[in-house]
Write an enzyme that holds these catalytic residues in place. Structure first.
Site, mmCIF file in Angstrom:
data_model
loop_
_atom_site.group_PDB
_atom_site.id
_atom_site.type_symbol
_atom_site.label_atom_id
_atom_site.label_comp_id
_atom_site.label_asym_id
_atom_site.label_seq_id
_atom_site.Cartn_x
_atom_site.Cartn_y
_atom_site.Cartn_z
ATOM 1 N N LEU A 1 0.858 -1.173 0.000
ATOM 2 C CA LEU A 1 0.000 0.000 0.000
ATOM 3 C C LEU A 1 0.901 1.232 0.000
ATOM 4 O O LEU A 1 1.915 1.267 0.698
ATOM 5 C CB LEU A 1 -0.897 0.033 1.244
ATOM 6 C CG LEU A 1 -2.092 -0.915 1.279
ATOM 7 C CD1 LEU A 1 -2.723 -0.902 2.670
ATOM 8 C CD2 LEU A 1 -3.126 -0.530 0.226
ATOM 9 N N ASP A 2 0.524 2.259 -0.743
ATOM 10 C CA ASP A 2 1.279 3.502 -0.723
ATOM 11 C C ASP A 2 1.218 4.125 0.676
ATOM 12 O O ASP A 2 0.265 3.884 1.431
ATOM 13 C CB ASP A 2 0.686 4.494 -1.733
ATOM 14 C CG ASP A 2 0.928 4.071 -3.169
ATOM 15 O OD1 ASP A 2 1.866 3.287 -3.404
ATOM 16 O OD2 ASP A 2 0.176 4.537 -4.056
ATOM 17 N N PRO A 3 2.198 4.960 1.032
ATOM 18 C CA PRO A 3 2.134 5.651 2.333
ATOM 19 C C PRO A 3 0.838 6.421 2.542
ATOM 20 O O PRO A 3 0.323 6.493 3.666
ATOM 21 C CB PRO A 3 3.344 6.588 2.277
ATOM 22 C CG PRO A 3 4.329 5.871 1.406
ATOM 23 C CD PRO A 3 3.485 5.212 0.342
#
Length: 309
Positions: free
Chosen positions: A53-55
């Site tokens: 997951l992206d930040p």
């Protein structure tokens, strides 16, 4: 990033842990940083995760310990479910709220009916061009490294499937939706493409993953909930799901002692009944031994053998 979200430098004695934790990843942490935080809490020797997951994103991050890491590839191929919010009329360099402003455009007349008409165009099989700000590699280098240097390279469209796309909320200038999609779907690109179809552009404001097949968000735990357990290893281990929870719905094959011994030693063994094709989960004395593939002659050959379950 707060000091609580960085890893303490105190050395801990590592231990063998086997199982799956459904972590509710907080915003602002990379998937690897979140994994390392959980790995430290468990003092686990070996850990991985089942899909980044992206930040910017929050939500379901399967953390795999020990022998569970052997099913990580299955999770990368699993369908996903997300809730997201997109801002209309504004495009950014990254397709999300962390990027620099590219352009602002006036909004055309938009209501729920207009959005539903556009959503219908994105349901089913679609083509997506992967974003430059992604971990895909070109000549061994992640695209995001090239993007940070101002370099843009051509990317071939990829086929993905939007199984469902439902409008949740609409207010002036933004909308929220829930999407179920195949592996490889970029929700940032979906938001951008919806904005382009509306004629005003868009970028992703918020993204939350609420499902990774076969799990949903009901069993997720936050880092704070795990930290509250301190060093109570029994309580921490009680939060883990068994490895075979990743294989829910797969055909099950139970082997006798002799066949089980042969299977875990890498040999095809007789099994009855056995599906004609497709992978199966293989057990001996009720214990998950691994993943097998029917050979077509009444035997099952090991694809992944687990040393613990």
């Amino acid at each position: 990033m707060s000091s609580r979200e960085t890893q303490p430098r105190v050395r801990r004695e590592r231990r063998d842990v086997h199982g799956i934790l459904l972590l509710d990843k907080p915003r602002g942490l990379s998937s690897n940083a979140a994994l390392q935080a959980v790995k430290w809490l468990y003092a686990a020797r070996k850990a991985g995760h089942g899909g980044s997951l992206d930040p910017l994103a929050t939500g379901l991050l399967p953390c795999l310990f020990g022998e569970a890491t052997k099913v990580s590839g299955l999770l990368l191929d699993a369908g996903k479910r997300y809730r997201f919010t997109a801002k209309l009329g504004v495009t950014t360099t990254t397709g999300d709220a962390e990027g620099a402003l590219l352009a602002e455009r006036p909004l055309p007349p938009i209501d729920a009916d207009v959005l539903e008409t556009v959503f219908a165009r994105f349901r089913g099989p679609i083509e997506q061009v992967p974003p430059m700000h992604s971990a895909l590699k070109r000549d061994g280098r992640p695209l995001y490294e090239l993007a940070r240097q101002g370099i843009e390279v051509e990317r071939a469209p990829r086929s993905v499937t939007i199984h469902s796309l439902q409008l949740l909320d609409w207010s002036a200038g933004s909308f929220s939706a829930e999407v179920a999609c195949s592996k490889g779907t970029y929700i940032r690109v979906l938001a951008e493409d919806i904005g382009a179809a509306l004629g005003c552009g868009a970028h992703l404001l918020e993204l939350r993953r609420i499902g990774v097949e076969p799990w949903d968000a009901a069993r997720m735990l936050t880092l704070d909930q795990l930290r509250a357990l301190g060093e109570d290893r029994d309580a921490l281990d009680a939060c883990l799901l068994p490895i075979d929870s990743a294989l829910a719905g797969w055909p099950r094959v139970e082997l006798g002692d002799e066949a089980a011994h042969g299977f875990v030693n890498g040999n095809p063994v007789r099994a009855n009944p056995l599906p004609v094709d497709g992978e199966v989960r293989v057990y001996g004395n009720g214990r998950l031994l691994g993943i097998g593939c029917p050979t077509g002659d009444g035997r099952v050959a090991p694809r992944r053998v687990l040393n613990a379950s």
